[in-house]
Design a protein around this motif. Structure first.
Motif, PDB file in Angstrom:
ATOM      1  N   ASP A 283      -6.250  -3.625   7.059  1.00  0.00           N
ATOM      2  CA  ASP A 283      -6.036  -4.147   5.714  1.00  0.00           C
ATOM      3  C   ASP A 283      -4.530  -4.155   5.464  1.00  0.00           C
ATOM      4  O   ASP A 283      -3.851  -3.147   5.717  1.00  0.00           O
ATOM      5  CB  ASP A 283      -6.759  -3.226   4.713  1.00  0.00           C
ATOM      6  CG  ASP A 283      -6.932  -3.850   3.345  1.00  0.00           C
ATOM      7  OD1 ASP A 283      -6.252  -4.842   3.041  1.00  0.00           O
ATOM      8  OD2 ASP A 283      -7.760  -3.315   2.570  1.00  0.00           O
TER       9      ASP A 283
ATOM     10  N   PHE B  20       0.825  -1.219   0.000  1.00  0.00           N
ATOM     11  CA  PHE B  20       0.000   0.000   0.000  1.00  0.00           C
ATOM     12  C   PHE B  20       0.858   1.267   0.000  1.00  0.00           C
ATOM     13  O   PHE B  20       0.463   2.284  -0.558  1.00  0.00           O
ATOM     14  CB  PHE B  20      -0.933   0.050   1.221  1.00  0.00           C
ATOM     15  CG  PHE B  20      -1.890  -1.105   1.347  1.00  0.00           C
ATOM     16  CD1 PHE B  20      -2.045  -2.038   0.323  1.00  0.00           C
ATOM     17  CD2 PHE B  20      -2.653  -1.265   2.508  1.00  0.00           C
ATOM     18  CE1 PHE B  20      -2.934  -3.111   0.443  1.00  0.00           C
ATOM     19  CE2 PHE B  20      -3.541  -2.324   2.636  1.00  0.00           C
ATOM     20  CZ  PHE B  20      -3.681  -3.245   1.620  1.00  0.00           C
TER      21      PHE B  20
ATOM     22  N   TYR C 263      -0.503   6.754  -1.166  1.00  0.00           N
ATOM     23  CA  TYR C 263      -0.950   6.346   0.180  1.00  0.00           C
ATOM     24  C   TYR C 263       0.256   6.326   1.122  1.00  0.00           C
ATOM     25  O   TYR C 263       1.314   5.800   0.771  1.00  0.00           O
ATOM     26  CB  TYR C 263      -1.640   4.974   0.137  1.00  0.00           C
ATOM     27  CG  TYR C 263      -2.260   4.602   1.464  1.00  0.00           C
ATOM     28  CD1 TYR C 263      -3.441   5.193   1.893  1.00  0.00           C
ATOM     29  CD2 TYR C 263      -1.631   3.690   2.315  1.00  0.00           C
ATOM     30  CE1 TYR C 263      -3.990   4.893   3.122  1.00  0.00           C
ATOM     31  CE2 TYR C 263      -2.174   3.377   3.549  1.00  0.00           C
ATOM     32  CZ  TYR C 263      -3.355   3.976   3.941  1.00  0.00           C
ATOM     33  OH  TYR C 263      -3.897   3.680   5.166  1.00  0.00           O
TER      34      TYR C 263
ATOM     35  N   GLU D  22     -13.566  -9.170  -1.014  1.00  0.00           N
ATOM     36  CA  GLU D  22     -13.514  -8.294   0.162  1.00  0.00           C
ATOM     37  C   GLU D  22     -14.819  -7.549   0.452  1.00  0.00           C
ATOM     38  O   GLU D  22     -14.945  -6.361   0.165  1.00  0.00           O
ATOM     39  CB  GLU D  22     -12.353  -7.311   0.068  1.00  0.00           C
ATOM     40  CG  GLU D  22     -12.192  -6.535  -1.211  1.00  0.00           C
ATOM     41  CD  GLU D  22     -11.002  -5.563  -1.120  1.00  0.00           C
ATOM     42  OE1 GLU D  22     -10.814  -4.938  -0.062  1.00  0.00           O
ATOM     43  OE2 GLU D  22     -10.255  -5.432  -2.106  1.00  0.00           O
TER      44      GLU D  22
ATOM     45  N   HIS E  28      -9.613   2.314   4.085  1.00  0.00           N
ATOM     46  CA  HIS E  28      -8.587   3.311   3.754  1.00  0.00           C
ATOM     47  C   HIS E  28      -8.355   4.350   4.849  1.00  0.00           C
ATOM     48  O   HIS E  28      -7.886   5.459   4.568  1.00  0.00           O
ATOM     49  CB  HIS E  28      -8.903   4.010   2.418  1.00  0.00           C
ATOM     50  CG  HIS E  28      -9.052   3.061   1.267  1.00  0.00           C
ATOM     51  ND1 HIS E  28      -9.569   3.426   0.052  1.00  0.00           N
ATOM     52  CD2 HIS E  28      -8.745   1.736   1.168  1.00  0.00           C
ATOM     53  CE1 HIS E  28      -9.583   2.364  -0.766  1.00  0.00           C
ATOM     54  NE2 HIS E  28      -9.091   1.336  -0.113  1.00  0.00           N
TER      55      HIS E  28
ATOM     56  N   MET F 222      -1.316  -5.402  -7.451  1.00  0.00           N
ATOM     57  CA  MET F 222      -2.323  -5.546  -6.390  1.00  0.00           C
ATOM     58  C   MET F 222      -3.732  -5.544  -6.980  1.00  0.00           C
ATOM     59  O   MET F 222      -4.604  -6.281  -6.527  1.00  0.00           O
ATOM     60  CB  MET F 222      -2.170  -4.427  -5.367  1.00  0.00           C
ATOM     61  CG  MET F 222      -3.221  -4.476  -4.266  1.00  0.00           C
ATOM     62  SD  MET F 222      -2.807  -3.459  -2.858  1.00  0.00           S
ATOM     63  CE  MET F 222      -2.866  -1.818  -3.534  1.00  0.00           C
ATOM     64  N   HIS F 223      -3.945  -4.696  -7.975  1.00  0.00           N
ATOM     65  CA  HIS F 223      -5.270  -4.594  -8.593  1.00  0.00           C
ATOM     66  C   HIS F 223      -5.187  -5.025 -10.050  1.00  0.00           C
ATOM     67  O   HIS F 223      -4.584  -4.345 -10.877  1.00  0.00           O
ATOM     68  CB  HIS F 223      -5.811  -3.165  -8.501  1.00  0.00           C
ATOM     69  CG  HIS F 223      -6.127  -2.746  -7.104  1.00  0.00           C
ATOM     70  ND1 HIS F 223      -5.980  -1.460  -6.648  1.00  0.00           N
ATOM     71  CD2 HIS F 223      -6.586  -3.456  -6.054  1.00  0.00           C
ATOM     72  CE1 HIS F 223      -6.329  -1.401  -5.382  1.00  0.00           C
ATOM     73  NE2 HIS F 223      -6.692  -2.601  -4.990  1.00  0.00           N
TER      74      HIS F 223
ATOM     75  N   HIS G 187     -11.151  -7.545  -6.304  1.00  0.00           N
ATOM     76  CA  HIS G 187     -10.336  -7.385  -7.514  1.00  0.00           C
ATOM     77  C   HIS G 187      -9.482  -8.613  -7.781  1.00  0.00           C
ATOM     78  O   HIS G 187      -9.120  -9.342  -6.850  1.00  0.00           O
ATOM     79  CB  HIS G 187      -9.412  -6.166  -7.337  1.00  0.00           C
ATOM     80  CG  HIS G 187      -8.665  -6.163  -6.034  1.00  0.00           C
ATOM     81  ND1 HIS G 187      -7.399  -6.649  -5.902  1.00  0.00           N
ATOM     82  CD2 HIS G 187      -9.042  -5.773  -4.782  1.00  0.00           C
ATOM     83  CE1 HIS G 187      -7.014  -6.534  -4.631  1.00  0.00           C
ATOM     84  NE2 HIS G 187      -7.996  -6.013  -3.922  1.00  0.00           N
TER      85      HIS G 187
ATOM     86  N   GLU H   3     -11.314  -9.645   4.089  1.00  0.00           N
ATOM     87  CA  GLU H   3     -10.774  -9.907   2.748  1.00  0.00           C
ATOM     88  C   GLU H   3      -9.770 -11.047   2.783  1.00  0.00           C
ATOM     89  O   GLU H   3      -8.921 -11.093   3.678  1.00  0.00           O
ATOM     90  CB  GLU H   3     -10.058  -8.642   2.222  1.00  0.00           C
ATOM     91  CG  GLU H   3      -9.313  -8.833   0.904  1.00  0.00           C
ATOM     92  CD  GLU H   3      -8.592  -7.562   0.444  1.00  0.00           C
ATOM     93  OE1 GLU H   3      -8.185  -6.751   1.308  1.00  0.00           O
ATOM     94  OE2 GLU H   3      -8.433  -7.386  -0.775  1.00  0.00           O
TER      95      GLU H   3
HETATM   96  N1  MF3 Z   1      -7.102  -4.020   0.179  1.00  0.00           N
HETATM   97  C1  MF3 Z   1      -7.234  -2.707  -0.415  1.00  0.00           C
HETATM   98  C2  MF3 Z   1      -7.587  -2.891  -1.851  1.00  0.00           C
HETATM   99  O1  MF3 Z   1      -7.698  -3.954  -2.241  1.00  0.00           O
HETATM  100  C3  MF3 Z   1      -6.085  -1.887  -0.114  1.00  0.00           C
HETATM  101  C4  MF3 Z   1      -5.747  -0.703  -0.963  1.00  0.00           C
HETATM  102  S1  MF3 Z   1      -5.333   0.577   0.043  1.00  0.00           S
HETATM  103  C5  MF3 Z   1      -4.260   1.556  -0.765  1.00  0.00           C
HETATM  104  O2  MF3 Z   1      -7.828  -2.015  -2.625  1.00  0.00           O
HETATM  105  F1  MF3 Z   1      -3.856   2.417   0.040  1.00  0.00           F
HETATM  106  F2  MF3 Z   1      -3.251   0.840  -1.184  1.00  0.00           F
HETATM  107  F3  MF3 Z   1      -4.856   2.069  -1.796  1.00  0.00           F
END
Ligand code: MF3
Ligand code: CO
Length: 249
Positions: A95, A57, A63, A202, A77, A175-176, A169, A233
Protein backbone atom coordinates in the motif's frame (compact mmCIF):
# COMPACT_ATOMS: atom_id res chain seq x y z
CA UNK A 1 -18.87 16.71 4.74
CA UNK A 2 -17.75 15.39 1.38
CA UNK A 3 -15.33 17.84 -0.27
CA UNK A 4 -15.86 18.20 -4.03
CA UNK A 5 -12.76 18.88 -6.14
CA UNK A 6 -12.50 21.18 -9.15
CA UNK A 7 -11.22 19.86 -12.47
CA UNK A 8 -7.91 21.56 -11.71
CA UNK A 9 -7.66 19.91 -8.29
CA UNK A 10 -8.41 16.55 -9.89
CA UNK A 11 -5.54 17.20 -12.32
CA UNK A 12 -3.22 17.67 -9.33
CA UNK A 13 -4.55 14.46 -7.78
CA UNK A 14 -3.88 12.76 -11.10
CA UNK A 15 -0.22 13.78 -10.78
CA UNK A 16 -0.09 12.41 -7.24
CA UNK A 17 -1.78 9.24 -8.47
CA UNK A 18 0.75 8.85 -11.28
CA UNK A 19 3.67 9.01 -8.86
CA UNK A 20 2.02 6.35 -6.69
CA UNK A 21 1.50 4.17 -9.77
CA UNK A 22 5.14 4.64 -10.76
CA UNK A 23 6.17 3.52 -7.27
CA UNK A 24 4.02 0.42 -7.73
CA UNK A 25 5.71 -0.29 -11.07
CA UNK A 26 9.02 -0.22 -9.21
CA UNK A 27 7.71 -2.55 -6.49
CA UNK A 28 6.35 -4.97 -9.10
CA UNK A 29 9.89 -5.33 -10.50
CA UNK A 30 11.50 -5.74 -7.09
CA UNK A 31 9.13 -8.32 -5.57
CA UNK A 32 11.07 -11.60 -5.74
CA UNK A 33 11.98 -14.37 -3.31
CA UNK A 34 14.76 -13.12 -1.01
CA UNK A 35 13.94 -9.41 -0.89
CA UNK A 36 12.78 -7.98 2.44
CA UNK A 37 9.80 -5.68 2.95
CA UNK A 38 12.33 -3.23 4.41
CA UNK A 39 14.13 -3.10 1.02
CA UNK A 40 10.80 -2.34 -0.69
CA UNK A 41 10.07 0.49 1.76
CA UNK A 42 13.54 2.00 1.19
CA UNK A 43 13.18 1.83 -2.58
CA UNK A 44 9.71 3.44 -2.57
CA UNK A 45 10.67 6.20 -0.15
CA UNK A 46 13.75 7.05 -2.19
CA UNK A 47 11.68 7.13 -5.37
CA UNK A 48 8.96 9.35 -3.86
CA UNK A 49 11.54 11.84 -2.54
CA UNK A 50 13.16 12.03 -5.99
CA UNK A 51 9.75 12.95 -7.44
CA UNK A 52 9.27 15.68 -4.80
CA UNK A 53 6.37 13.65 -3.45
CA UNK A 54 5.77 13.33 0.29
CA UNK A 55 5.11 9.82 1.62
CA UNK A 56 1.60 9.98 3.09
CA UNK A 57 1.86 7.16 5.62
CA UNK A 58 5.13 8.03 7.37
CA UNK A 59 4.29 9.66 10.70
CA UNK A 60 0.54 9.23 10.18
CA UNK A 61 -0.68 8.47 13.72
CA UNK A 62 2.95 7.47 14.34
CA UNK A 63 3.19 4.94 11.49
CA UNK A 64 6.95 4.34 11.02
CA UNK A 65 7.33 3.67 7.27
CA UNK A 66 6.45 4.91 3.78
CA UNK A 67 4.61 1.78 2.65
CA UNK A 68 2.51 -0.92 4.26
CA UNK A 69 3.72 -4.42 3.35
CA UNK A 70 1.29 -7.14 4.37
CA UNK A 71 2.34 -10.77 3.77
CA UNK A 72 -0.09 -13.73 3.46
CA UNK A 73 -2.46 -13.68 6.50
CA UNK A 74 -1.65 -10.01 7.14
CA UNK A 75 -4.62 -8.03 5.83
CA UNK A 76 -3.31 -4.44 5.96
CA UNK A 77 -0.84 -2.16 7.79
CA UNK A 78 2.06 -4.62 7.90
CA UNK A 79 5.18 -2.69 8.95
CA UNK A 80 8.19 -3.16 6.66
CA UNK A 81 10.94 -5.13 8.41
CA UNK A 82 14.46 -6.38 7.73
CA UNK A 83 13.22 -9.66 9.22
CA UNK A 84 10.42 -10.22 6.70
CA UNK A 85 12.00 -11.97 3.72
CA UNK A 86 9.60 -12.71 0.84
CA UNK A 87 9.35 -16.41 -0.01
CA UNK A 88 8.34 -18.17 -3.21
CA UNK A 89 4.58 -18.85 -3.19
CA UNK A 90 3.72 -16.04 -0.78
CA UNK A 91 1.68 -12.92 -1.50
CA UNK A 92 2.48 -9.38 -0.38
CA UNK A 93 0.04 -6.47 -0.35
CA UNK A 94 1.87 -3.19 -0.87
CA UNK A 95 0.00 0.00 0.00
CA UNK A 96 1.50 3.34 -1.09
CA UNK A 97 0.28 6.89 -0.47
CA UNK A 98 1.91 10.16 -1.54
CA UNK A 99 1.19 13.88 -1.58
CA UNK A 100 2.05 15.99 -4.62
CA UNK A 101 1.38 19.75 -4.48
CA UNK A 102 -0.88 19.27 -1.47
CA UNK A 103 -3.05 16.43 -2.80
CA UNK A 104 -2.92 12.74 -1.99
CA UNK A 105 -2.90 9.57 -4.08
CA UNK A 106 -3.43 6.19 -2.42
CA UNK A 107 -3.20 2.75 -4.03
CA UNK A 108 -2.60 -0.83 -2.93
CA UNK A 109 -1.84 -3.95 -4.90
CA UNK A 110 -1.26 -7.57 -3.89
CA UNK A 111 1.71 -9.16 -5.65
CA UNK A 112 2.46 -12.87 -5.98
CA UNK A 113 6.02 -13.81 -5.00
CA UNK A 114 7.14 -16.16 -7.78
CA UNK A 115 4.51 -18.81 -8.48
CA UNK A 116 1.52 -19.09 -6.15
CA UNK A 117 -1.05 -21.87 -5.67
CA UNK A 118 -4.11 -21.75 -7.97
CA UNK A 119 -6.44 -20.96 -5.03
CA UNK A 120 -4.20 -18.03 -4.09
CA UNK A 121 -4.24 -16.72 -7.66
CA UNK A 122 -8.06 -17.00 -7.55
CA UNK A 123 -8.04 -14.78 -4.43
CA UNK A 124 -5.94 -12.13 -6.19
CA UNK A 125 -8.07 -12.19 -9.34
CA UNK A 126 -11.36 -12.00 -7.41
CA UNK A 127 -10.17 -9.07 -5.29
CA UNK A 128 -8.87 -7.12 -8.29
CA UNK A 129 -12.11 -7.79 -10.17
CA UNK A 130 -14.13 -6.65 -7.14
CA UNK A 131 -12.15 -3.38 -7.07
CA UNK A 132 -12.94 -2.70 -10.74
CA UNK A 133 -16.62 -3.61 -10.31
CA UNK A 134 -16.74 -1.16 -7.39
CA UNK A 135 -15.01 1.54 -9.43
CA UNK A 136 -17.56 1.04 -12.20
CA UNK A 137 -20.32 2.07 -9.76
CA UNK A 138 -18.53 5.37 -8.94
CA UNK A 139 -20.92 7.28 -11.23
CA UNK A 140 -22.88 10.50 -10.88
CA UNK A 141 -26.38 9.68 -9.60
CA UNK A 142 -25.47 6.33 -8.05
CA UNK A 143 -25.42 6.02 -4.28
CA UNK A 144 -22.29 5.33 -2.28
CA UNK A 145 -23.33 1.84 -1.20
CA UNK A 146 -23.74 0.79 -4.84
CA UNK A 147 -19.93 0.59 -4.75
CA UNK A 148 -19.99 -1.42 -1.52
CA UNK A 149 -22.60 -3.83 -2.80
CA UNK A 150 -20.85 -4.49 -6.12
CA UNK A 151 -17.65 -5.39 -4.27
CA UNK A 152 -19.33 -7.69 -1.75
CA UNK A 153 -21.46 -9.46 -4.36
CA UNK A 154 -18.48 -10.42 -6.50
CA UNK A 155 -16.28 -11.45 -3.60
CA UNK A 156 -18.94 -13.70 -2.06
CA UNK A 157 -19.88 -15.22 -5.43
CA UNK A 158 -16.24 -16.30 -5.64
CA UNK A 159 -16.50 -17.93 -2.19
CA UNK A 160 -14.35 -15.39 -0.34
CA UNK A 161 -15.21 -12.92 2.44
CA UNK A 162 -15.01 -9.15 2.73
CA UNK A 163 -13.29 -7.51 5.71
CA UNK A 164 -15.78 -5.41 7.74
CA UNK A 165 -13.50 -3.54 10.13
CA UNK A 166 -11.60 -1.44 7.56
CA UNK A 167 -13.09 0.65 4.77
CA UNK A 168 -12.27 2.84 1.81
CA UNK A 169 -12.47 6.62 2.13
CA UNK A 170 -12.76 10.00 0.52
CA UNK A 171 -9.35 11.50 -0.31
CA UNK A 172 -7.96 14.87 -1.35
CA UNK A 173 -5.94 17.37 0.67
CA UNK A 174 -6.21 14.79 3.44
CA UNK A 175 -5.53 11.09 2.96
CA UNK A 176 -8.74 10.28 4.83
CA UNK A 177 -11.79 12.42 4.12
CA UNK A 178 -15.50 11.67 4.26
CA UNK A 179 -17.18 9.45 3.25
CA UNK A 180 -16.19 6.05 4.60
CA UNK A 181 -16.67 3.39 1.92
CA UNK A 182 -17.50 -0.06 3.30
CA UNK A 183 -16.91 -3.02 1.01
CA UNK A 184 -20.23 -4.63 1.94
CA UNK A 185 -23.87 -3.72 2.32
CA UNK A 186 -27.12 -3.36 0.39
CA UNK A 187 -27.17 -1.13 -2.71
CA UNK A 188 -29.00 2.20 -2.89
CA UNK A 189 -27.93 3.65 0.47
CA UNK A 190 -25.79 6.58 1.52
CA UNK A 191 -25.04 9.85 -0.26
CA UNK A 192 -25.63 10.30 -3.97
CA UNK A 193 -22.37 10.44 -5.89
CA UNK A 194 -21.55 13.81 -7.39
CA UNK A 195 -19.08 15.03 -9.98
CA UNK A 196 -15.88 16.08 -8.18
CA UNK A 197 -15.94 13.44 -5.46
CA UNK A 198 -12.59 11.66 -5.10
CA UNK A 199 -12.67 8.24 -3.48
CA UNK A 200 -10.14 5.60 -2.44
CA UNK A 201 -11.91 2.30 -3.04
CA UNK A 202 -10.09 -0.58 -1.37
CA UNK A 203 -11.55 -4.07 -0.96
CA UNK A 204 -9.77 -6.31 1.55
CA UNK A 205 -10.71 -9.93 0.88
CA UNK A 206 -10.10 -13.06 2.93
CA UNK A 207 -9.96 -16.70 1.82
CA UNK A 208 -11.55 -17.73 5.15
CA UNK A 209 -13.77 -15.77 7.52
CA UNK A 210 -14.03 -11.99 7.57
CA UNK A 211 -12.86 -11.51 11.17
CA UNK A 212 -9.53 -9.76 11.75
CA UNK A 213 -7.42 -8.79 14.74
CA UNK A 214 -4.62 -6.30 15.40
CA UNK A 215 -1.23 -7.56 16.65
CA UNK A 216 0.50 -6.09 19.72
CA UNK A 217 2.47 -3.64 17.55
CA UNK A 218 -0.92 -1.90 17.26
CA UNK A 219 -0.66 -1.78 13.45
CA UNK A 220 -0.48 -5.21 11.85
CA UNK A 221 -3.97 -6.48 10.98
CA UNK A 222 -4.21 -10.27 10.52
CA UNK A 223 -7.07 -12.62 9.74
CA UNK A 224 -8.41 -14.28 12.88
CA UNK A 225 -8.29 -17.75 11.22
CA UNK A 226 -4.83 -17.07 9.65
CA UNK A 227 -6.16 -17.71 6.15
CA UNK A 228 -4.59 -15.44 3.52
CA UNK A 229 -5.92 -12.03 2.49
CA UNK A 230 -5.62 -9.66 -0.49
CA UNK A 231 -5.99 -5.88 -0.85
CA UNK A 232 -6.40 -3.80 -4.02
CA UNK A 233 -6.97 -0.03 -3.98
CA UNK A 234 -7.28 2.81 -6.45
CA UNK A 235 -7.95 6.52 -6.01
CA UNK A 236 -10.85 7.42 -8.32
CA UNK A 237 -12.58 10.66 -9.37
CA UNK A 238 -16.33 10.73 -10.01
CA UNK A 239 -16.84 12.86 -13.14
CA UNK A 240 -19.61 13.64 -15.62
CA UNK A 241 -17.69 11.38 -18.01
CA UNK A 242 -17.77 8.47 -15.53
CA UNK A 243 -15.21 7.13 -13.07
CA UNK A 244 -11.59 8.20 -13.71
CA UNK A 245 -8.84 6.17 -12.04
CA UNK A 246 -6.14 8.56 -10.84
CA UNK A 247 -3.55 6.05 -9.56
CA UNK A 248 -2.39 4.83 -12.97
CA UNK A 249 0.74 5.52 -15.03
N1 MF3 B 1 -4.26 2.95 2.22
C1 MF3 B 1 -4.34 2.96 3.67
C2 MF3 B 1 -5.56 3.73 4.05
O1 MF3 B 1 -6.21 4.15 3.21
C3 MF3 B 1 -3.09 3.38 4.25
C4 MF3 B 1 -3.04 3.93 5.64
S1 MF3 B 1 -1.72 3.25 6.44
C5 MF3 B 1 -1.19 4.33 7.58
O2 MF3 B 1 -5.97 3.88 5.16
F1 MF3 B 1 -0.13 3.88 8.06
F2 MF3 B 1 -0.95 5.48 7.02
F3 MF3 B 1 -2.12 4.49 8.47
CO1 CO C 1 -6.64 3.99 1.43
Amino acid sequence: MIILKSAEEIQTMRRAGRVVAQAHALVRELVKPGITTWDLDRAVEEFLMKQNAVPAFKGYHGYPASICASVNEVVVHGIPSREVVLEEGSIVSIDIGAFVDGFCGDSAWTYPVGNVAPEVQRLLTATEEALFLGIDEARVGNRLSDISHAVQKHVEEQGFSVVRDYVGHGIGREMHEAPQIPNFGPPGRGPRLKSGMTLAIEPMVNVGGYHVEVLTDNWTVVTRDKCWSAHFEHTVAVTDEGPVILTVL
